[in-house]
Design an enzyme around this catalytic site. Structure first.
Site, PDB file in Angstrom:
ATOM      1  CB  ALA A 255      31.306  35.552  49.555  1.00 37.18           C
ATOM      2  CE  LYS A 256      35.401  32.891  55.750  1.00 35.02           C
ATOM      3  NZ  LYS A 256      36.329  31.493  55.647  1.00 35.02           N
ATOM      4  NE  ARG A 257      32.013  38.150  46.298  1.00 34.65           N
ATOM      5  CZ  ARG A 257      31.990  36.887  46.269  1.00 34.65           C
ATOM      6  NH1 ARG A 257      32.605  36.011  46.670  1.00 34.65           N
ATOM      7  NH2 ARG A 257      30.809  36.375  45.778  1.00 34.65           N
TER       8      ARG A 257
END
Ligand code: GLU
Length: 284
Positions: A255-257
């Site tokens: 994920a982008k995190r």
């Protein structure tokens, strides 16, 4: 000439809401390779969500893709520049009484689901319980005239009845029966934005002449809605190829995190683009 060369128009369609990670590299390379040596590869910036998209992430997309060795056709379509196109299609559907305004807040929807003891589950969670589906025309008009915020939902049952049974083809899974009812009355124009993912992606793929839609298999349930919209709006029907998602060491999807897995971080840590292509599943 063999006559059997793959020749598709494909696209990579990221939303600039963060830095791209290995999963995006996989999706971009997958799309570019799927076009075939004589095909066309397009890039589309899906930036309708003005609250989450940022121009610095658009710049980072260009930079990361170029570093990966990808080239794409210009001009790049940016969805935020085409809101009127989406609205026009929406008006067409509204004129055919296939849409209804939905004034519900998220909280009201949750309360209604709790009151009813739950709502049927679709692939994206609980289905909209239909609070606004049966408001009469006068109430709708009054509330809109009073300036009450509203989304526009597709009356999926009515829409599906209008076009009849639908199928679509996935390159790796073969022929699929579309089940648009599984997602319930999806929002086609959000309260804050005059469009939605479903509407803009379907229109753009048609407008850009995309013949093969490649994307992660997490988006597969949405394809039934896109197929329905194509039938309603008489758009050409592409093929699809839903690919697997890259997972991290713990088996969770990236994920982008996950900052360490961004292409920028990998580049700054000294990885070469060939190494990153290999990590993304495409060794040279
Ligand atoms: N913009 C979508 C995303 O970033 C992908 C759209 C699509 O491929 O249909 O997940």
């Amino acid at each position: 000439m063999t006559g059997s060369k793959i020749r598709h128009v494909t696209r990579f369609a990221p939303s600039p809401t963060g830095l791209m990670h290995l999963g995006h590299a996989h999706a971009a390379l997958f799309a570019q390779r799927a076009a075939g040596p004589e095909g066309r590869f397009l890039l589309r910036i899906e930036d309708i969500d003005v609250t989450r998209c940022r121009s610095e992430f658009v710049d980072a997309i260009y930079q990361d893709l170029a570093w990966l060795g990808l080239t794409w056709e210009t001009p790049v379509r940016r969805q935020s520049e085409h809101l009127d196109d989406y609205w026009e299609a929406l008006e067409q559907l509204a004129a055919r009484r296939l849409l209804y305004p939905c004034f519900c807040t998220r909280k009201e929807i949750e309360e209604e689901i709790a009151r009813a003891g739950g709502a049927p589950h679709g692939p994206e969670g609980q289905l909209y319980p239909g609070l606004c589906r049966h408001l009469d025309g006068r109430e709708r008009r009054d509330r809109i005239a009073r300036g009450e915020g509203h989304a526009w939902r597709l009356d999926v049952e009515r829409a599906a009845a209008e076009v009849g049974p639908l199928e679509w083809r996935d390159m790796s899974r073969g022929r699929q029966t579309a089940d648009p009812l599984a997602l319930g009355d999806v929002v086609l124009a959000r309260k804050d934005i005059r469009t939605s993912y479903h509407l803009s992606v379907t229109l753009d793929d048609a407008l850009q002449g995309v013949t093969l839609v490649t994307r992660g298999e997490d988006l597969m349930p949405a394809t039934a809605i896109h197929r329905l919209l194509q039938a309603l709006l008489e758009l050409p029907v592409p093929e699809w190829h839903h690919h697997g998602l890259l997972l991290d060491d713990g088996g969770r999807r990236l994920a982008k995190r996950d900052a360490a897995m961004t292409l920028r971080a990998l580049r700054e840590a000294g990885r070469s683009s060939a190494e990153v292509r290999a990590l993304a599943g495409f060794p040279d």
